[in-house]
Enzyme design. Structure first.
Site, PDB file in Angstrom:
ATOM      1  N   LEU A  78       0.795  -1.223   0.000  1.00 14.30           N
ATOM      2  CA  LEU A  78       0.000   0.000   0.000  1.00 14.30           C
ATOM      3  C   LEU A  78       0.834   1.283   0.000  1.00 14.30           C
ATOM      4  O   LEU A  78       0.295   2.369   0.181  1.00 14.30           O
ATOM      5  CB  LEU A  78      -0.976  -0.012   1.181  1.00 14.30           C
ATOM      6  CG  LEU A  78      -1.953  -1.195   1.170  1.00 14.30           C
ATOM      7  CD1 LEU A  78      -2.829  -1.178   2.407  1.00 14.30           C
ATOM      8  CD2 LEU A  78      -2.798  -1.209  -0.093  1.00 14.30           C
ATOM      9  N   MET A 116       8.587   4.741   5.394  1.00 19.25           N
ATOM     10  CA  MET A 116       8.735   3.356   4.938  1.00 19.25           C
ATOM     11  C   MET A 116       9.966   3.192   4.052  1.00 19.25           C
ATOM     12  O   MET A 116      10.632   2.159   4.091  1.00 19.25           O
ATOM     13  CB  MET A 116       7.476   2.889   4.202  1.00 19.25           C
ATOM     14  CG  MET A 116       6.240   2.827   5.090  1.00 19.25           C
ATOM     15  SD  MET A 116       6.477   1.944   6.653  1.00 19.25           S
ATOM     16  CE  MET A 116       6.946   0.331   6.073  1.00 19.25           C
ATOM     17  N   ASP A 131      24.058 -11.226   4.548  1.00 29.78           N
ATOM     18  CA  ASP A 131      24.323 -12.108   3.410  1.00 29.78           C
ATOM     19  C   ASP A 131      25.807 -12.169   3.074  1.00 29.78           C
ATOM     20  O   ASP A 131      26.359 -13.241   2.841  1.00 29.78           O
ATOM     21  CB  ASP A 131      23.534 -11.639   2.183  1.00 29.78           C
ATOM     22  CG  ASP A 131      23.858 -12.471   0.951  1.00 29.78           C
ATOM     23  OD1 ASP A 131      23.692 -13.707   1.018  1.00 29.78           O
ATOM     24  OD2 ASP A 131      24.295 -11.891  -0.056  1.00 29.78           O
TER      25      ASP A 131
END
EC number: 4.6.1.17
Length: 163
Positions: A78, A116, A131
């Site tokens: 959203l 965000m 990673d």
């Protein structure tokens, strides 16, 4: 949640929807977020000295964070696609953890905030560090990803107060 607060992405029938920001005023909006990757001191030294098997951990994580901020609307259903004007990702050593502190600052002039995008930048930078260094330290922890501050928009400014 108090009576005066409501979730903006939920309509009257309880369905999730994208908020209409068309009538909102454009303002300069800035958000800053942080997160940490805790690791063994030896792993931190490996990264600091540039000896990780996969290469430049900090440089790669910085770029991954910047790229992630630009892709937030593709990752979080959203979120609005935004024309970001600045994304900065800083990664610094924190010997007290031990580990790395990741901070992202995102800016634009627009109708919706960039919280965000800042949080996504930090999250992906932290995941990239994990990673790239997991061969040396699978026990690393990604911790305390959080918004530190935001400015602009109708809801006003926010600055995290340490307790």
């Amino acid at each position: 949640m108090s009576d005066g607060q409501k979730l903006t992405h939920i309509d009257a029938s309880g369905e999730a929807h994208m908020v209409d920001v068309g009538d909102k005023a454009e303002t300069v909006r800035v958000a800053v977020a942080e997160g940490f990757v805790k690791m063994k001191p030896e792993t931190l030294a490996l990264i600091r000295d540039g000896n990780a098997k996969k290469g430049d951990v900090i440089g790669t994580a910085r770029l991954a964070g910047i790229m992630a901020a630009k892709q937030t609307a593709n990752l979080i259903p959203l979120c609005h696609p935004l024309m970001l004007t600045k994304v900065a990702v800083d990664i610094t050593e924190d010997t007290g953890l031990p580990g790395l502190r990741v901070e992202a600052m995102v800016k634009l002039s627009g109708k919706t905030g960039v919280e965000m995008e800042a949080l996504t930048a930090v999250s992906i930078a932290c995941l990239t560090i994990y990673d790239m260094a997991k061969a040396a330290d699978k026990g690393m922890e990604i911790v305390n990803i959080r918004l530190l501050e935001k400015s602009g928009g109708k809801s006003g400014d926010f600055r995290r107060q340490e307790s």
